[in-house]
Enzyme design. Sequence first.
Site, PDB file in Angstrom:
ATOM      1  N   HIS A   1       0.789  -1.229   0.000  1.00  0.00           N
ATOM      2  CA  HIS A   1       0.000   0.000   0.000  1.00  0.00           C
ATOM      3  C   HIS A   1       0.822   1.281   0.000  1.00  0.00           C
ATOM      4  O   HIS A   1       0.258   2.359  -0.174  1.00  0.00           O
ATOM      5  CB  HIS A   1      -0.990   0.007   1.176  1.00  0.00           C
ATOM      6  CG  HIS A   1      -2.332   0.576   0.792  1.00  0.00           C
ATOM      7  ND1 HIS A   1      -3.474   0.373   1.540  1.00  0.00           N
ATOM      8  CD2 HIS A   1      -2.717   1.341  -0.258  1.00  0.00           C
ATOM      9  CE1 HIS A   1      -4.500   0.993   0.976  1.00  0.00           C
ATOM     10  NE2 HIS A   1      -4.071   1.587  -0.128  1.00  0.00           N
TER      11      HIS A   1
ATOM     12  N   ASP B   1      -9.946  -0.195   4.033  1.00  0.00           N
ATOM     13  CA  ASP B   1      -8.768  -0.788   4.664  1.00  0.00           C
ATOM     14  C   ASP B   1      -9.088  -1.136   6.112  1.00  0.00           C
ATOM     15  O   ASP B   1      -9.885  -0.445   6.760  1.00  0.00           O
ATOM     16  CB  ASP B   1      -7.626   0.253   4.621  1.00  0.00           C
ATOM     17  CG  ASP B   1      -6.227  -0.341   4.741  1.00  0.00           C
ATOM     18  OD1 ASP B   1      -5.308   0.202   4.079  1.00  0.00           O
ATOM     19  OD2 ASP B   1      -6.049  -1.334   5.491  1.00  0.00           O
TER      20      ASP B   1
ATOM     21  N   HIS C   1      -6.796  -0.820   8.191  1.00  0.00           N
ATOM     22  CA  HIS C   1      -5.833   0.104   8.786  1.00  0.00           C
ATOM     23  C   HIS C   1      -5.995   1.521   8.232  1.00  0.00           C
ATOM     24  O   HIS C   1      -6.474   1.704   7.128  1.00  0.00           O
ATOM     25  CB  HIS C   1      -4.404  -0.383   8.504  1.00  0.00           C
ATOM     26  CG  HIS C   1      -4.186  -1.823   8.796  1.00  0.00           C
ATOM     27  ND1 HIS C   1      -4.344  -2.820   7.849  1.00  0.00           N
ATOM     28  CD2 HIS C   1      -3.832  -2.456   9.946  1.00  0.00           C
ATOM     29  CE1 HIS C   1      -4.086  -4.000   8.383  1.00  0.00           C
ATOM     30  NE2 HIS C   1      -3.769  -3.810   9.663  1.00  0.00           N
TER      31      HIS C   1
ATOM     32  N   ASP D   1      -3.347   3.654   7.747  1.00  0.00           N
ATOM     33  CA  ASP D   1      -2.203   3.948   6.861  1.00  0.00           C
ATOM     34  C   ASP D   1      -1.833   5.427   6.887  1.00  0.00           C
ATOM     35  O   ASP D   1      -1.479   6.001   5.859  1.00  0.00           O
ATOM     36  CB  ASP D   1      -2.499   3.492   5.426  1.00  0.00           C
ATOM     37  CG  ASP D   1      -2.640   1.989   5.311  1.00  0.00           C
ATOM     38  OD1 ASP D   1      -2.826   1.506   4.171  1.00  0.00           O
ATOM     39  OD2 ASP D   1      -2.578   1.301   6.338  1.00  0.00           O
TER      40      ASP D   1
ATOM     41  N   HIS E   1       4.162   1.200   4.122  1.00  0.00           N
ATOM     42  CA  HIS E   1       2.774   0.864   3.737  1.00  0.00           C
ATOM     43  C   HIS E   1       1.783   1.244   4.829  1.00  0.00           C
ATOM     44  O   HIS E   1       0.570   1.250   4.599  1.00  0.00           O
ATOM     45  CB  HIS E   1       2.639  -0.602   3.320  1.00  0.00           C
ATOM     46  CG  HIS E   1       2.607  -1.589   4.456  1.00  0.00           C
ATOM     47  ND1 HIS E   1       1.999  -2.802   4.331  1.00  0.00           N
ATOM     48  CD2 HIS E   1       3.120  -1.545   5.709  1.00  0.00           C
ATOM     49  CE1 HIS E   1       2.116  -3.479   5.474  1.00  0.00           C
ATOM     50  NE2 HIS E   1       2.803  -2.729   6.320  1.00  0.00           N
TER      51      HIS E   1
ATOM     52  N   ASP F   1      -7.422  -1.746  -0.022  1.00  0.00           N
ATOM     53  CA  ASP F   1      -6.496  -2.719   0.564  1.00  0.00           C
ATOM     54  C   ASP F   1      -7.284  -4.003   0.775  1.00  0.00           C
ATOM     55  O   ASP F   1      -8.295  -3.999   1.478  1.00  0.00           O
ATOM     56  CB  ASP F   1      -5.988  -2.168   1.902  1.00  0.00           C
ATOM     57  CG  ASP F   1      -4.913  -3.044   2.522  1.00  0.00           C
ATOM     58  OD1 ASP F   1      -4.036  -2.478   3.207  1.00  0.00           O
ATOM     59  OD2 ASP F   1      -4.934  -4.270   2.333  1.00  0.00           O
TER      60      ASP F   1
ATOM     61  N   ASP G   1      -6.934  -6.322   2.604  1.00  0.00           N
ATOM     62  CA  ASP G   1      -7.100  -6.712   4.007  1.00  0.00           C
ATOM     63  C   ASP G   1      -8.275  -6.010   4.690  1.00  0.00           C
ATOM     64  O   ASP G   1      -8.561  -6.253   5.866  1.00  0.00           O
ATOM     65  CB  ASP G   1      -5.800  -6.559   4.822  1.00  0.00           C
ATOM     66  CG  ASP G   1      -5.404  -5.122   5.099  1.00  0.00           C
ATOM     67  OD1 ASP G   1      -4.185  -4.865   5.229  1.00  0.00           O
ATOM     68  OD2 ASP G   1      -6.276  -4.229   5.218  1.00  0.00           O
TER      69      ASP G   1
ATOM     70  N   GLU H   1      -1.962  -5.259  -1.666  1.00  0.00           N
ATOM     71  CA  GLU H   1      -1.679  -6.138  -0.537  1.00  0.00           C
ATOM     72  C   GLU H   1      -2.109  -7.590  -0.727  1.00  0.00           C
ATOM     73  O   GLU H   1      -2.204  -8.338   0.253  1.00  0.00           O
ATOM     74  CB  GLU H   1      -2.208  -5.542   0.772  1.00  0.00           C
ATOM     75  CG  GLU H   1      -1.602  -4.188   1.130  1.00  0.00           C
ATOM     76  CD  GLU H   1      -0.214  -4.250   1.785  1.00  0.00           C
ATOM     77  OE1 GLU H   1       0.279  -5.360   2.056  1.00  0.00           O
ATOM     78  OE2 GLU H   1       0.372  -3.183   2.033  1.00  0.00           O
TER      79      GLU H   1
HETATM   80  N1  LIG Z   1      -0.354   0.401  11.476  1.00  0.00           N
HETATM   81  C1  LIG Z   1       0.652  -0.603  11.200  1.00  0.00           C
HETATM   82  C2  LIG Z   1       0.101  -1.572  10.128  1.00  0.00           C
HETATM   83  C3  LIG Z   1       0.066  -0.960   8.749  1.00  0.00           C
HETATM   84  C4  LIG Z   1      -0.662  -1.847   7.728  1.00  0.00           C
HETATM   85  C5  LIG Z   1      -0.484  -1.323   6.328  1.00  0.00           C
HETATM   86  B1  LIG Z   1      -1.600  -1.775   5.266  1.00  0.00           B
HETATM   87  O1  LIG Z   1      -2.883  -1.229   5.636  1.00  0.00           O
HETATM   88  O2  LIG Z   1      -1.281  -1.228   3.977  1.00  0.00           O
HETATM   89  O3  LIG Z   1      -1.724  -3.164   5.218  1.00  0.00           O
HETATM   90  C6  LIG Z   1       1.057  -1.311  12.482  1.00  0.00           C
HETATM   91  C7  LIG Z   1      -0.010  -2.193  13.024  1.00  0.00           C
HETATM   92  N2  LIG Z   1       0.124  -2.476  14.464  1.00  0.00           N
HETATM   93  C8  LIG Z   1       1.529  -2.471  14.941  1.00  0.00           C
HETATM   94  C9  LIG Z   1       1.613  -2.842  16.434  1.00  0.00           C
HETATM   95  C10 LIG Z   1       0.940  -4.169  16.699  1.00  0.00           C
HETATM   96  C11 LIG Z   1      -0.473  -4.178  16.145  1.00  0.00           C
HETATM   97  C12 LIG Z   1      -0.471  -3.819  14.701  1.00  0.00           C
HETATM   98  C13 LIG Z   1       1.922   0.058  10.719  1.00  0.00           C
HETATM   99  O4  LIG Z   1       2.879  -0.690  10.471  1.00  0.00           O
HETATM  100  O5  LIG Z   1       1.949   1.298  10.649  1.00  0.00           O
HETATM  101 MN   LIG Z   2      -3.402  -0.423   3.560  1.00  0.00          MN
HETATM  102 MN   LIG Z   3      -4.433  -2.781   5.630  1.00  0.00          MN
HETATM  103 MN   LIG Z   4      -1.081  -5.028   4.469  1.00  0.00          MN
END
Ligand SMILES: N[C@](CCCC[B-](O)(O)O)(CCN1CCCCC1)C(=O)O
Ligand SMILES: [Mn+2]
Ligand SMILES: [Mn+2]
Ligand SMILES: [Mn+2]
Length: 305
Positions: free
Chosen positions: A96, A119, A121, A123, A136, A227, A229, A272
């Site tokens: 992403h 999504d 998340h 992001d 991402h 996304d 997911d 993703e």
């Molecule tokens: N918010 C997260 C996940 C990002 C997912 C990206 B996507 O939407 O493109 O797939 C971190 C998530 N978080 C980290 C601590 C433990 C729980 C999950 C991050 O890495 O910033």
């Molecule tokens: Mn995403």
């Molecule tokens: Mn996501």
């Molecule tokens: Mn992802």
Amino acid sequence: HSVGIIGAPFSKGQQRDGVQRGADLIRAAGLVQKLKGQGCVVKDYGNLTFEEVPNDEPIGRLKSPRAVGRANELLSGAVQKVKSDGNTCVMLGGDHSLAIGSIAGHAASRHELSVLWVDAHADINTPLTTPTGNIHGQPLSYLIHELHSKIPIIPNFSWLKPCVAAKDIVYIGLRDVDPEEHYILKYLGIKTFSMTEVDRLGIAKVMEQTCDHMFSKVKKPIHLSFDIDALDPSVSPATGTPVAGGLTYREGIYITEHICQTGLLSAVDIVEVNPKQGTTEDEITSTVNTAVDLLLGCFGRVREG
Ligand SMILES: N[C@](CCCC[B-](O)(O)O)(CCN1CCCCC1)C(=O)O
Ligand SMILES: [Mn+2]
Ligand SMILES: [Mn+2]
Ligand SMILES: [Mn+2]
């Protein structure tokens, strides 16, 4: 519908190998033929070639910053070309972080955009709030005018200017938002429909209110960044960051059918899909076929026939 497809086999916005194969898997599942079969004019611009970036050491927590910056500069130019050719742009990821180039390129050709971010998340971590350093999880923070001061100078990102206003973003499907991201969403007053709202309102009302919000002032071209997911892992398990309690297949399709009906869809990302995150062939097939069906919904397929 006149559709231009770009493949972006890129994975350096995160740590899991395999997501770079998403584009070719979606093509192999018959995307082009199926779009043509429902009356679309389709031009496949092929896959971008992302050169290795040597010595791409982390900067602070940021991982692979130079590769991500370069890849998105390339993607931005490719999206501008697809738009200048008069097509609706389909970007097949890849992770992403590619939304940086996809949305920047789209904005360069169409100026004011509405962004619908589907999504699990948000992001929207900044380089200083990210818990993982994976870009991402950060793309929107690089794109939003109001967060410009939060983005440091990063090698290979000098080409990028913020191009989206917070008021022009809507989220659907949120269920795994980091505390710092939640603060940013509240602080900027960004419109969100988390899975709680999807449950409370139902997807029809969510789409009605999404469109009310997007069209409250001027109707702008829509950039849908989807996304995979966002969907429940029972539907699309082959992805890097699966989160329980996601959108059903039907809700995902409803979103794309509804966005198609607006007649304003101007670019869509499907990102993703990661075959290596599927434990069986069926899991990979279900994830890839769902991605294809979502795109068919974007371009006129309706379940009534
Ligand atoms: N918010 C997260 C996940 C990002 C997912 C990206 B996507 O939407 O493109 O797939 C971190 C998530 N978080 C980290 C601590 C433990 C729980 C999950 C991050 O890495 O910033
Ligand atoms: Mn995403
Ligand atoms: Mn996501
Ligand atoms: Mn992802």
